[in-house]
Design a protein around this motif. Structure first.
Motif, PDB file in Angstrom:
ATOM      1  N   LYS A   1       0.832  -1.207   0.000  1.00 46.56           N
ATOM      2  CA  LYS A   1       0.000   0.000   0.000  1.00 46.56           C
ATOM      3  C   LYS A   1       0.864   1.253   0.000  1.00 46.56           C
ATOM      4  CE  LYS A   1      -3.587   2.357   2.685  1.00 46.56           C
ATOM      5  NZ  LYS A   1      -4.435   2.288   3.913  1.00 46.56           N
ATOM      6  N   ARG A   2       2.038   1.156   0.670  1.00 40.37           N
ATOM      7  CA  ARG A   2       2.936   2.309   0.768  1.00 40.37           C
ATOM      8  C   ARG A   2       3.958   2.341  -0.375  1.00 40.37           C
ATOM      9  NH1 ARG A   2       2.490   4.783   5.926  1.00 40.37           N
ATOM     10  NH2 ARG A   2       4.593   5.659   5.736  1.00 40.37           N
ATOM     11  N   GLY A   3       3.749   1.474  -1.381  1.00 38.57           N
ATOM     12  CA  GLY A   3       4.514   1.574  -2.605  1.00 38.57           C
ATOM     13  C   GLY A   3       5.809   0.800  -2.680  1.00 38.57           C
ATOM     14  N   HIS A   4       5.993  -0.177  -1.811  1.00 41.45           N
ATOM     15  CA  HIS A   4       7.246  -0.912  -1.794  1.00 41.45           C
ATOM     16  C   HIS A   4       7.158  -2.212  -2.587  1.00 41.45           C
ATOM     17  CE1 HIS A   4       8.470   2.052   1.038  1.00 41.45           C
ATOM     18  NE2 HIS A   4       7.587   1.675   1.944  1.00 41.45           N
ATOM     19  N   GLU A   5       8.315  -2.716  -2.967  1.00 41.71           N
ATOM     20  CA  GLU A   5       8.420  -3.986  -3.685  1.00 41.71           C
ATOM     21  C   GLU A   5       8.631  -5.106  -2.680  1.00 41.71           C
ATOM     22  OE1 GLU A   5      11.534  -6.251  -6.746  1.00 41.71           O
ATOM     23  OE2 GLU A   5      11.723  -4.089  -6.360  1.00 41.71           O
ATOM     24  N   LEU A   6       7.915  -6.209  -2.856  1.00 44.43           N
ATOM     25  CA  LEU A   6       8.012  -7.345  -1.949  1.00 44.43           C
ATOM     26  C   LEU A   6       8.704  -8.523  -2.622  1.00 44.43           C
ATOM     27  CD1 LEU A   6       4.460  -7.521  -0.306  1.00 44.43           C
ATOM     28  CD2 LEU A   6       6.467  -6.244   0.452  1.00 44.43           C
ATOM     29  N   LEU A   7       9.576  -9.174  -1.863  1.00 41.18           N
ATOM     30  CA  LEU A   7      10.203 -10.418  -2.278  1.00 41.18           C
ATOM     31  C   LEU A   7       9.953 -11.453  -1.191  1.00 41.18           C
ATOM     32  CD1 LEU A   7      13.646  -9.000  -3.503  1.00 41.18           C
ATOM     33  CD2 LEU A   7      11.729  -9.725  -4.943  1.00 41.18           C
ATOM     34  N   HIS A   8       9.681 -12.673  -1.612  1.00 40.86           N
ATOM     35  CA  HIS A   8       9.407 -13.767  -0.674  1.00 40.86           C
ATOM     36  C   HIS A   8      10.452 -14.853  -0.842  1.00 40.86           C
ATOM     37  CE1 HIS A   8       7.691 -17.683   0.471  1.00 40.86           C
ATOM     38  NE2 HIS A   8       7.018 -17.013   1.387  1.00 40.86           N
ATOM     39  N   THR A   9      10.925 -15.387   0.293  1.00 42.39           N
ATOM     40  CA  THR A   9      11.881 -16.477   0.223  1.00 42.39           C
ATOM     41  C   THR A   9      11.720 -17.381   1.432  1.00 42.39           C
ATOM     42  OG1 THR A   9      14.212 -17.003  -0.212  1.00 42.39           O
ATOM     43  CG2 THR A   9      13.783 -15.327   1.455  1.00 42.39           C
ATOM     44  N   GLU A  10      12.217 -18.599   1.325  1.00 43.18           N
ATOM     45  CA  GLU A  10      12.176 -19.568   2.414  1.00 43.18           C
ATOM     46  C   GLU A  10      13.598 -19.851   2.891  1.00 43.18           C
ATOM     47  OE1 GLU A  10       9.771 -23.035   1.454  1.00 43.18           O
ATOM     48  OE2 GLU A  10       8.806 -21.871  -0.146  1.00 43.18           O
ATOM     49  N   LEU A  11      13.705 -20.481   4.047  1.00 48.37           N
ATOM     50  CA  LEU A  11      15.031 -20.780   4.595  1.00 48.37           C
ATOM     51  C   LEU A  11      15.868 -21.595   3.622  1.00 48.37           C
ATOM     52  CD1 LEU A  11      14.357 -21.701   8.350  1.00 48.37           C
ATOM     53  CD2 LEU A  11      14.733 -19.457   7.324  1.00 48.37           C
ATOM     54  N   ARG A  12      15.237 -22.520   2.935  1.00 48.54           N
ATOM     55  CA  ARG A  12      15.967 -23.407   2.038  1.00 48.54           C
ATOM     56  C   ARG A  12      16.568 -22.667   0.844  1.00 48.54           C
ATOM     57  NH1 ARG A  12      11.389 -26.748  -1.419  1.00 48.54           N
ATOM     58  NH2 ARG A  12      10.216 -24.914  -2.155  1.00 48.54           N
TER      59      ARG A  12
ATOM     60  N   LEU B   1       6.461 -10.819  -5.060  1.00 54.97           N
ATOM     61  CA  LEU B   1       5.216 -11.167  -4.373  1.00 54.97           C
ATOM     62  C   LEU B   1       4.245  -9.993  -4.401  1.00 54.97           C
ATOM     63  CD1 LEU B   1       3.579 -13.067  -2.422  1.00 54.97           C
ATOM     64  CD2 LEU B   1       4.760 -11.880  -0.545  1.00 54.97           C
ATOM     65  N   ARG B   2       2.992 -10.334  -4.669  1.00 54.09           N
ATOM     66  CA  ARG B   2       1.907  -9.381  -4.488  1.00 54.09           C
ATOM     67  C   ARG B   2       0.831 -10.041  -3.642  1.00 54.09           C
ATOM     68  NH1 ARG B   2       2.227  -4.766  -6.953  1.00 54.09           N
ATOM     69  NH2 ARG B   2       0.043  -4.302  -6.498  1.00 54.09           N
ATOM     70  N   VAL B   3       0.233  -9.261  -2.759  1.00 49.49           N
ATOM     71  CA  VAL B   3      -0.850  -9.775  -1.920  1.00 49.49           C
ATOM     72  C   VAL B   3      -2.054  -8.859  -2.040  1.00 49.49           C
ATOM     73  CG1 VAL B   3       0.755 -10.856  -0.276  1.00 49.49           C
ATOM     74  CG2 VAL B   3      -0.055  -8.523   0.139  1.00 49.49           C
ATOM     75  N   GLN B   4      -3.210  -9.398  -1.687  1.00 50.06           N
ATOM     76  CA  GLN B   4      -4.438  -8.609  -1.738  1.00 50.06           C
ATOM     77  C   GLN B   4      -5.485  -9.268  -0.863  1.00 50.06           C
ATOM     78  OE1 GLN B   4      -5.713  -8.755  -5.840  1.00 50.06           O
ATOM     79  NE2 GLN B   4      -6.471 -10.849  -5.675  1.00 50.06           N
ATOM     80  N   ASP B   5      -6.471  -8.497  -0.464  1.00 55.41           N
ATOM     81  CA  ASP B   5      -7.633  -9.066   0.212  1.00 55.41           C
ATOM     82  C   ASP B   5      -8.480  -9.796  -0.824  1.00 55.41           C
ATOM     83  OD1 ASP B   5      -7.054  -8.054   2.801  1.00 55.41           O
ATOM     84  OD2 ASP B   5      -7.750  -6.074   2.160  1.00 55.41           O
ATOM     85  N   GLY B   6      -9.031 -10.916  -0.444  1.00 55.33           N
ATOM     86  CA  GLY B   6      -9.822 -11.710  -1.377  1.00 55.33           C
ATOM     87  C   GLY B   6      -8.977 -12.760  -2.069  1.00 55.33           C
ATOM     88  N   ALA B   7      -9.632 -13.644  -2.788  1.00 57.73           N
ATOM     89  CA  ALA B   7      -8.957 -14.768  -3.439  1.00 57.73           C
ATOM     90  C   ALA B   7      -8.613 -14.426  -4.884  1.00 57.73           C
ATOM     91  CB  ALA B   7      -9.858 -16.003  -3.389  1.00 57.73           C
ATOM     92  N   PRO B   8      -7.427 -14.841  -5.350  1.00 59.02           N
ATOM     93  CA  PRO B   8      -6.347 -15.414  -4.556  1.00 59.02           C
ATOM     94  C   PRO B   8      -5.645 -14.314  -3.758  1.00 59.02           C
ATOM     95  CG  PRO B   8      -5.615 -15.129  -6.826  1.00 59.02           C
ATOM     96  CD  PRO B   8      -7.058 -14.717  -6.781  1.00 59.02           C
ATOM     97  N   PHE B   9      -5.254 -14.624  -2.516  1.00 51.57           N
ATOM     98  CA  PHE B   9      -4.718 -13.567  -1.658  1.00 51.57           C
ATOM     99  C   PHE B   9      -3.248 -13.274  -1.926  1.00 51.57           C
ATOM    100  CE2 PHE B   9      -3.844 -17.422   0.802  1.00 51.57           C
ATOM    101  CZ  PHE B   9      -2.576 -17.190   1.312  1.00 51.57           C
TER     102      PHE B   9
END
Length: 323
Positions: A29-40, A56-64
């Motif tokens: 919402k505040r305009g930043h870029e998201l990256l997702h990663t796991e320990l592996r 990564l992008r997220v949102q309310d509702g499906a798909p979230f």
């Protein structure tokens, strides 16, 4: 800014409850870029720590959520790292904190990997034992039974590595299963467990107080089901709005300098009857419930703090990574 979330797979996230999701949503919402990663996905090359990350992008509702492009990212080239992997704190978690140690001082890390290593969520509270209920950490059965006698015959026993109420049991000297319970949790007296006096005030709730850089964001009260000792949201605890009392704020003021010194910026303190029972640092939750009670998105406070400290560098470690 580029934010990396080191956490479990997004498929495990509960978008209506998880704090990680709320932080991601607020960051977008505040305009930043998201990256997702796991320990592996973490790896070290030529002394630098990298990861295989997904946009990564997220949102309310499906798909979230929705993943985007995948690529190798050097942590030093990002603005902030959120370590939000849920417990248990196992060997892979330990190795991840050691790898992320290489990024200390190069990017803002919430919470600091060295602080996470030092702050077992049960044992770290012993630094502040003056604020805790009577507590024993031991593996020997008879010592634990003697302690239960000392606190009136009833205590609570829990594993040191657990989370979400897993393994938390009522220990009563009148219960014929008492010895078996101890032997199970201590693995036949080979592993220590935490034992605390039973606080009847738990029936009125187990309060979670969220802190940001040692300052109170607010609190929620988690009330256990009538048929359960535990009040964790994960096991069915009911969440109620509440105020953080003057007594609890005094505890926060007392322990905040140690939290800051250890790089533990986003923290959840648990209180029962005004007594501190745990200090949650790996992936503290409760911000969505707190936001609902306050009528505003408290997650934005966290992201705004990150923005400020990325810009100023004030919360970054001044100590360079070890060579």
């Amino acid at each position: 800014m580029r934010f990396v979330f080191v956490m479990d797979p997004m498929q495990k996230v509960l978008p209506d409850k998880d704090t990680s999701f709320a932080l991601q949503r607020a960051a977008l919402k505040r305009g930043h870029e998201l990256l997702h990663t796991e320990l592996r996905d973490l790896f070290a090359k030529d002394g630098d720590v990298w990861t295989r990350a997904r946009e990564l992008r997220v949102q309310d509702g499906a798909p979230f959520f929705e993943y985007g492009a995948v690529g190798d990212v050097r942590f030093a080239d990002t603005d902030a790292v959120f370590i939000r992997k849920d417990p248990p704190f196992d060997s892979e978690y330990l190795y991840a904190t050691l790898l992320l140690e290489r990024a200390r001082g190069q990017t803002l890390i919430v919470n600091d990997p060295r602080g996470l290593r030092d702050a077992n969520e049960k044992l770290y509270a012993l630094h502040f034992s003056r604020h805790m209920p009577k507590t024993l950490v031991a593996s020997h059965r008879e010592r634990i039974l003697d302690f239960a006698d000392e606190v009136g015959g009833t205590a609570v026993i829990k594993p040191l590595h657990g989370a979400g109420g897993a393994g938390v049991l009522l220990l009563s000297r009148k219960d014929q299963n008492a010895r078996s319970i101890i032997e199970t949790l201590t693995r036949e007296e080979t592993v220590a467990a935490m034992v605390q006096e039973y606080l009847p005030a738990v029936r009125q709730g187990d309060k979670r107080v969220l802190l940001l850089d040692g300052q109170v964001l607010g609190g929620i009260n988690r009330v256990p089901r009538s048929d359960d000792l535990r009040s964790n949201i994960h096991v069915g605890g009911r969440v109620e709005p509440c105020e953080v009392t003057a007594q609890e704020r005094a505890v926060v003021d007392d322990i905040a300098p140690r939290l800051r010194a250890d790089g533990l910026y986003f923290v959840g303190l648990d209180f029962i009857g005004g007594k501190l029972t745990e200090v949650n640092v790996t992936s503290p939750t409760g911000i969505q419930e707190l936001s609902a009670h306050q009528g505003r998105d408290v997650s934005e406070d966290v992201i705004a703090w990150v923005e400020k400290n990325v810009t100023s560098g004030a919360a970054r470690s001044k100590e360079p990574p070890r060579s």
